[in-house]
Design an enzyme around this catalytic site. Structure first.
Site, PDB file in Angstrom:
ATOM      1  N   HIS A  47      46.042 107.534  32.743  1.00  0.00           N
ATOM      2  CA  HIS A  47      46.459 106.156  33.015  1.00  0.00           C
ATOM      3  C   HIS A  47      46.200 105.824  34.478  1.00  0.00           C
ATOM      4  O   HIS A  47      46.304 106.693  35.364  1.00  0.00           O
ATOM      5  CB  HIS A  47      47.955 105.988  32.733  1.00  0.00           C
ATOM      6  N   GLU A  49      47.950 104.303  36.663  1.00  0.00           N
ATOM      7  CA  GLU A  49      49.080 104.576  37.564  1.00  0.00           C
ATOM      8  C   GLU A  49      49.154 106.051  37.942  1.00  0.00           C
ATOM      9  O   GLU A  49      49.342 106.383  39.118  1.00  0.00           O
ATOM     10  CB  GLU A  49      50.415 104.188  36.894  1.00  0.00           C
ATOM     11  N   CYS A  77      53.938 102.031  31.239  1.00  0.00           N
ATOM     12  CA  CYS A  77      54.577 102.664  30.085  1.00  0.00           C
ATOM     13  C   CYS A  77      55.696 103.573  30.624  1.00  0.00           C
ATOM     14  O   CYS A  77      55.784 103.810  31.830  1.00  0.00           O
ATOM     15  CB  CYS A  77      53.547 103.463  29.292  1.00  0.00           C
ATOM     16  N   CYS A  80      54.400 106.417  32.911  1.00  0.00           N
ATOM     17  CA  CYS A  80      53.945 105.984  34.235  1.00  0.00           C
ATOM     18  C   CYS A  80      55.102 105.508  35.109  1.00  0.00           C
ATOM     19  O   CYS A  80      55.110 105.747  36.320  1.00  0.00           O
ATOM     20  CB  CYS A  80      52.889 104.898  34.099  1.00  0.00           C
TER      21      CYS A  80
END
Length: 154
Positions: A47, A49, A77, A80
């Site tokens: 991801h 992040e 999410c 993250c």
């Protein structure tokens, strides 16, 4: 947020879900910029992040990103958001809300849970239209190409 959107555009061109993130130090110095790489790596933790936080920590030579700000084009999410907590960021600023997978929208308010050892501020909806538009366009294109690839000829 414009720099995070530039990262989202890079992800889009690579066929990745167009999410971008940047991490900025308290003094305004750009520590890192990243975009989703789940598909090309393949890595379920790829991801934007996570990648931005990891890169920022390497840049500082320190895992504690105290008083830094993480900008991301989509609501983080739960994984993250907790990574931001683990990294001890000071602020998370995100663009589009994610009612299906965003930690805040789902009620995982890890950033202000008094049982945990670190709290931080979150601001959502920054450049919401721009951030949600790139995602909408990407998924419309994906659905369209999927339908076209599965059309039976008579």
């Amino acid at each position: 947020m414009n720099l995070a959107l530039e990262q989202a555009d890079l992800a889009y061109t690579k066929g990745e879900v167009p999410i971008g993130a940047i991490c900025v130090a308290k003094d305004g110095k750009l520590l890192s910029a990243a975009h989703n790489l789940k598909e090309s790596t393949p890595n379920p933790c790829g991801h934007a992040e996570i990648l931005a936080l990891t890169s920022a920590a390497k840049e500082l030579g320190e895992w504690r990103l105290l008083d830094s700000t993480l900008y991301v084009t989509l609501e983080p999410c739960p994984m993250c958001l907790d990574a931001a907590r683990q990294a001890r960021v000071g602020h998370v600023i995100f663009g589009a809300y994610d009612k299906k997978g965003g930690a805040i929208s789902l009620g995982y308010n890890l950033h202000k849970d008094s049982r945990l050892n670190h709290k931080f501020n979150i601001v959502g909806g920054v450049f919401h239209f721009k951030c949600s538009n790139i995602l909408s366009t990407f998924f419309k294109q994906k659905r369209s190409s999927y339908k076209n690839a599965n059309t039976f000829k008579k």
